[in-house]
Write a protein that holds these residues in place. Structure first.
Motif, PDB file in Angstrom:
ATOM      1  N   TYR A   1       0.660  -1.294  -0.013  1.00 13.21           N
ATOM      2  CA  TYR A   1      -0.049  -0.089  -0.039  1.00 13.21           C
ATOM      3  C   TYR A   1       0.913   1.306   0.165  1.00 13.21           C
ATOM      4  O   TYR A   1       0.361   2.387   0.358  1.00 13.21           O
ATOM      5  CB  TYR A   1      -0.885   0.027   1.159  1.00 13.21           C
ATOM      6  CG  TYR A   1      -2.034  -1.122   1.212  1.00 13.21           C
ATOM      7  CD1 TYR A   1      -3.130  -1.052   0.068  1.00 13.21           C
ATOM      8  CD2 TYR A   1      -2.074  -1.997   2.069  1.00 13.21           C
ATOM      9  CE1 TYR A   1      -4.002  -1.998   0.137  1.00 13.21           C
ATOM     10  CE2 TYR A   1      -2.974  -3.086   2.010  1.00 13.21           C
ATOM     11  CZ  TYR A   1      -4.050  -3.033   0.913  1.00 13.21           C
ATOM     12  OH  TYR A   1      -5.078  -4.033   0.749  1.00 13.21           O
TER      13      TYR A   1
ATOM     14  N   TYR B   1      -4.850   3.840   0.920  1.00 18.23           N
ATOM     15  CA  TYR B   1      -5.762   3.131  -0.330  1.00 18.23           C
ATOM     16  C   TYR B   1      -6.753   2.482   0.860  1.00 18.23           C
ATOM     17  O   TYR B   1      -6.787   2.084   1.973  1.00 18.23           O
ATOM     18  CB  TYR B   1      -4.969   1.958  -0.505  1.00 18.23           C
ATOM     19  CG  TYR B   1      -3.676   2.594  -1.393  1.00 18.23           C
ATOM     20  CD1 TYR B   1      -3.419   3.996  -1.553  1.00 18.23           C
ATOM     21  CD2 TYR B   1      -2.816   1.561  -2.095  1.00 18.23           C
ATOM     22  CE1 TYR B   1      -2.393   4.433  -2.429  1.00 18.23           C
ATOM     23  CE2 TYR B   1      -1.749   2.240  -2.778  1.00 18.23           C
ATOM     24  CZ  TYR B   1      -1.385   3.506  -3.013  1.00 18.23           C
ATOM     25  OH  TYR B   1      -0.263   4.209  -3.763  1.00 18.23           O
TER      26      TYR B   1
ATOM     27  N   GLY C   1      -8.112  -0.400   0.678  1.00 16.79           N
ATOM     28  CA  GLY C   1      -8.130  -1.629   1.043  1.00 16.79           C
ATOM     29  C   GLY C   1      -7.313  -1.815   2.338  1.00 16.79           C
ATOM     30  O   GLY C   1      -7.183  -2.729   3.103  1.00 16.79           O
ATOM     31  N   ASN C   2      -6.484  -0.648   2.762  1.00 16.26           N
ATOM     32  CA  ASN C   2      -5.860  -0.804   3.895  1.00 16.26           C
ATOM     33  C   ASN C   2      -6.301  -0.363   5.222  1.00 16.26           C
ATOM     34  O   ASN C   2      -6.003   0.904   5.619  1.00 16.26           O
ATOM     35  CB  ASN C   2      -4.390   0.220   3.527  1.00 16.26           C
ATOM     36  CG  ASN C   2      -3.237   0.123   4.477  1.00 16.26           C
ATOM     37  OD1 ASN C   2      -3.160  -0.634   5.199  1.00 16.26           O
ATOM     38  ND2 ASN C   2      -2.264   0.803   4.139  1.00 16.26           N
TER      39      ASN C   2
ATOM     40  N   GLN D   1     -11.204   6.155  -7.054  1.00 19.10           N
ATOM     41  CA  GLN D   1     -10.404   5.584  -8.312  1.00 19.10           C
ATOM     42  C   GLN D   1      -9.036   6.483  -8.620  1.00 19.10           C
ATOM     43  O   GLN D   1      -8.687   6.771  -9.857  1.00 19.10           O
ATOM     44  CB  GLN D   1     -11.081   5.309  -9.499  1.00 19.10           C
ATOM     45  CG  GLN D   1     -12.160   4.238  -9.317  1.00 19.10           C
ATOM     46  CD  GLN D   1     -11.641   2.789  -9.064  1.00 19.10           C
ATOM     47  OE1 GLN D   1     -11.398   2.326  -9.985  1.00 19.10           O
ATOM     48  NE2 GLN D   1     -11.554   2.594  -7.883  1.00 19.10           N
TER      49      GLN D   1
ATOM     50  N   LYS E   1      -2.352   0.791  -8.379  1.00 18.55           N
ATOM     51  CA  LYS E   1      -1.052   0.128  -7.859  1.00 18.55           C
ATOM     52  C   LYS E   1      -1.024  -1.385  -8.077  1.00 18.55           C
ATOM     53  O   LYS E   1      -2.036  -2.058  -8.110  1.00 18.55           O
ATOM     54  CB  LYS E   1      -1.268   0.097  -6.399  1.00 18.55           C
ATOM     55  CG  LYS E   1      -0.160  -0.577  -5.389  1.00 18.55           C
ATOM     56  CD  LYS E   1       1.424   0.066  -5.316  1.00 18.55           C
ATOM     57  CE  LYS E   1       2.407  -0.466  -4.612  1.00 18.55           C
ATOM     58  NZ  LYS E   1       3.611   0.379  -4.585  1.00 18.55           N
TER      59      LYS E   1
ATOM     60  N   VAL F   1      -3.946  -2.182 -10.447  1.00 17.27           N
ATOM     61  CA  VAL F   1      -5.130  -2.189  -9.739  1.00 17.27           C
ATOM     62  C   VAL F   1      -5.538  -0.753  -9.576  1.00 17.27           C
ATOM     63  O   VAL F   1      -4.966   0.035  -8.761  1.00 17.27           O
ATOM     64  CB  VAL F   1      -5.600  -3.135  -8.722  1.00 17.27           C
ATOM     65  CG1 VAL F   1      -6.836  -3.140  -8.104  1.00 17.27           C
ATOM     66  CG2 VAL F   1      -5.103  -4.474  -9.203  1.00 17.27           C
TER      67      VAL F   1
ATOM     68  N   HIS G   1      -7.323   2.132  -7.366  1.00 16.31           N
ATOM     69  CA  HIS G   1      -7.812   2.130  -5.857  1.00 16.31           C
ATOM     70  C   HIS G   1      -8.465   3.564  -5.372  1.00 16.31           C
ATOM     71  O   HIS G   1      -8.131   4.500  -5.978  1.00 16.31           O
ATOM     72  CB  HIS G   1      -6.512   1.819  -4.861  1.00 16.31           C
ATOM     73  CG  HIS G   1      -6.044   0.624  -4.949  1.00 16.31           C
ATOM     74  ND1 HIS G   1      -6.457  -0.387  -3.994  1.00 16.31           N
ATOM     75  CD2 HIS G   1      -5.103   0.280  -5.824  1.00 16.31           C
ATOM     76  CE1 HIS G   1      -5.546  -1.486  -4.486  1.00 16.31           C
ATOM     77  NE2 HIS G   1      -4.773  -1.143  -5.458  1.00 16.31           N
ATOM     78  N   ASP G   2      -9.521   3.523  -4.557  1.00 12.27           N
ATOM     79  CA  ASP G   2      -9.985   4.714  -3.934  1.00 12.27           C
ATOM     80  C   ASP G   2      -8.909   5.164  -2.844  1.00 12.27           C
ATOM     81  O   ASP G   2      -8.149   4.183  -2.310  1.00 12.27           O
ATOM     82  CB  ASP G   2     -11.225   4.633  -3.088  1.00 12.27           C
ATOM     83  CG  ASP G   2     -12.436   4.340  -4.091  1.00 12.27           C
ATOM     84  OD1 ASP G   2     -12.170   4.350  -5.292  1.00 12.27           O
ATOM     85  OD2 ASP G   2     -13.610   3.897  -3.804  1.00 12.27           O
TER      86      ASP G   2
END
Length: 210
Positions: free
Chosen positions: A42, A160, A162-163, A183, A187, A190, A192-193
């Motif tokens: 990340y 990110y 997902g982190n 978006q 990374k 892919v 990422h927001d």
């Protein structure tokens, strides 16, 4: 250079760790800790993966480590970079404050970044660093990070989506979730927001009165 002065002289002492300037002797533990896909997952692409000795040497040069030739001015470093060490001196990660923009409009804002060796996850070190470094930067000590000596007003971080672990770190450290850049980054192919967190000087005043 003011950046060099800041990067080589400051020490921030926290309850369970110390933030200090990087040293040449950090090369081996730096590369060993940073060469972990879980750390780079990340991080910005500027954080190498794999993290080679050459990458570590380049980073220490960016940080103006004594005895190493500095990088050219074209490689603009963050305002300040710290090695994170336990109280016994063990190297466990890195943290920094980076200037935003180039025209001076954002001169009282810094972006915080941090990472901790995976062997030391779960000890609350990242939370301590995010809270301690943010508050240090917004205190009178942070005046040396601005060209005019005025106090910083804002520390921000982009996480990110997902982190989740880093998001929880910032929330526990007192940062306020302010919004989402949808978006916004790519990374490893892919999109990422990015969740934006902020800590401003008045937040510290509020905490002091609660």
């Amino acid at each position: 250079m003011a950046d060099e002065l800041v990067s080589t002289t400051l020490v921030v002492r926290l309850a369970n760790c110390i933030l200090r300037p990087y040293r040449a002797s950090d090369l081996e533990p730096l590369c060993a800790a940073a060469n972990d896909p879980a750390i780079a997952r990340y991080m910005r692409d500027a954080f190498p993966s794999p993290y080679t000795q050459e990458a570590g040497l380049q980073w220490l040069r960016i940080c103006h480590v004594e005895g190493l030739p500095p990088v050219t001015p074209a490689s603009s470093p963050p305002d300040v970079n710290f090695a994170i060490c336990l109280l016994d001196g063990t190297f466990v990660g890195g943290a920094g404050l980076r200037a935003l923009g180039t025209d001076g409009t954002d001169r009282y804002t810094r972006e915080i970044g941090y990472w901790v060796d995976r062997r030391f996850w779960g000890r609350g070190l990242a939370t301590e660093v995010a809270a301690g470094l943010g508050r240090w930067a917004l205190s009178s000590a942070g005046r040396r990070l601005t060209s005019d000596g005025q106090p910083l007003q804002r520390i921000e971080a982009g996480v990110y989506a997902g982190n989740l672990a880093s998001a929880k770190v910032l929330e526990r450290a007192g940062y306020v979730r302010e919004g989402v850049r949808r978006q916004a980054v790519v990374k490893n192919g892919v999109m990422h927001d990015v969740i934006i967190y902020g800590l401003i000087a008045s937040d510290l005043d509020k905490d002091a009165h609660e």
